[in-house]
Design an enzyme around this catalytic site. Structure first.
Site, PDB file in Angstrom:
ATOM      1  N   SER A 141      63.354  62.410 106.589  1.00 22.78           N
ATOM      2  CA  SER A 141      63.053  60.985 106.693  1.00 22.78           C
ATOM      3  C   SER A 141      62.598  60.484 105.325  1.00 22.78           C
ATOM      4  O   SER A 141      62.209  61.271 104.452  1.00 22.78           O
ATOM      5  CB  SER A 141      61.930  60.779 107.719  1.00 22.78           C
ATOM      6  OG  SER A 141      61.369  59.485 107.641  1.00 22.78           O
ATOM      7  N   TYR A 154      53.334  62.329 111.094  1.00 22.55           N
ATOM      8  CA  TYR A 154      54.784  62.237 110.881  1.00 22.55           C
ATOM      9  C   TYR A 154      55.124  62.473 109.415  1.00 22.55           C
ATOM     10  O   TYR A 154      56.046  63.235 109.101  1.00 22.55           O
ATOM     11  CB  TYR A 154      55.283  60.872 111.342  1.00 22.55           C
ATOM     12  CG  TYR A 154      56.783  60.755 111.379  1.00 22.55           C
ATOM     13  CD1 TYR A 154      57.518  61.377 112.385  1.00 22.55           C
ATOM     14  CD2 TYR A 154      57.473  60.037 110.405  1.00 22.55           C
ATOM     15  CE1 TYR A 154      58.901  61.283 112.418  1.00 22.55           C
ATOM     16  CE2 TYR A 154      58.856  59.940 110.434  1.00 22.55           C
ATOM     17  CZ  TYR A 154      59.565  60.557 111.449  1.00 22.55           C
ATOM     18  OH  TYR A 154      60.936  60.469 111.479  1.00 22.55           O
TER      19      TYR A 154
END
Length: 298
Positions: A141, A154
């Site tokens: 990501s 995250y």
């Protein structure tokens, strides 16, 4: 008759395949002629995706953070289906909110699924990938590039999987294993839609430059990922301009810190900083799932 592609007849394993990008990738892999194995936590949802595909398909309900269960699945795949030459570590969850009052179990679960689950996936299928001189794609990501307030677990997990995949590539390149890292921005999944229900996360995304906050259709992202698999790419970016961020990564943490010092107090006046729990339908399913186990393939 379907035209042959570099993936025709090859066996591909995708984790987190019940919904979102995982399901999108499975459909695109099948469209290009690959045989597919779907791994995930939701038996009925996996089966619905599998039943919709026009190729040989198998699915197993399994928790990617459970070593023994993953080993059993790998053995069943090897014995009954064959050796996969493509493995995609896609399974992931996210949560948002201030770290200081975060739930320790939820925070830890994000790390376990995203980072440890990816490593277990790689370890489990490594013998098959080495035997087939195959390709391992790690879904990362833009969170690997730098910090994002309210998303500490995250960001930590995605920075971790990026580093893990780079180590794996360096360690095994001489044995013919290809390792790719996918850097994704916003993809139109229920995880992102769920995040937008929380004021502070919605506001933080709204403050990004217009290109950086654009949400991309799952089908578009999945097609880009599968093309990267065909090319055995070492990195794939969605959108493509993200590769331009690589040279400026050192300046991103101080820049985010400067913006956060200015904007977070203002945002606190507009929206309450609250814990989200695991985001999206997949996160909620993970939260209520029982003891990890496998299901008979279909």
């Amino acid at each position: 008759m379907r035209n042959k592609t570099p993936l025709t007849g090859r066996l591909a394993v995708v984790t987190g395949a019940a919904r979102g990008l995982g399901a999108g990738m499975v459909r695109e892999l099948a469209r290009r002629g690959a045989r597919v194995v779907l791994l995930g936590r939701e038996e009925e949802t996996l089966a619905r995706v599998a039943d919709s595909l026009p190729v040989e398909t198998h699915c197993f309900e399994v928790d990617v953070t459970h070593d023994e269960a993953m080993d059993r699945v790998s053995a069943q795949i090897h014995e009954r289906i064959g050796r996969p030459s493509v493995v995609v570590a896609n399974a992931g969850v996210a949560e948002g909110g201030p770290f200081g009052n975060s739930d320790p179990a939820t925070w830890r679960r994000v790390i376990e699924v995203n980072l440890i689950g990816s490593a277990i996936t790689a370890r489990t299928f490594l013998p098959s990938l080495l035997a087939t001189r195959g390709y391992f794609l790690q879904i990362a990501s833009t969170a690997a590039f730098g910090p994002a307030p309210m998303m500490s677990a995250y960001c930590a997990s995605k920075a971790g999987v990026e580093s893990f995949a780079q180590c794996l590539r360096a360690e095994l390149a001489h044995q013919g294993l290809g390792v790719g890292i996918a850097y994704l921005n916003w993809t139109d999944t229920d995880m992102i839609r769920d995040a937008d229900q929380y004021g502070v996360l919605r506001e933080l995304r709204a403050h990004m430059p217009s290109p950086a906050r654009r949400v991309h259709p799952v089908e578009t992202v999945a097609a880009r990922m599968v093309t990267a698999i065909e090319r055995r790419a070492s990195a794939v970016y969605m959108p493509s301009w993200l590769r331009l961020a690589q040279p400026v990564r050192p300046v991103l943490p101080p820049l985010v810190n400067w913006i956060s010092r200015r904007e977070l107090p203002r945002l606190a006046e507009k929206a309450r900083f609250e814990q989200t729990g695991l985001l999206g339908a997949g996160g909620r399913a993970d939260q209520v799932a029982g003891t990890p186990h496998t299901r008979r393939d279909t």
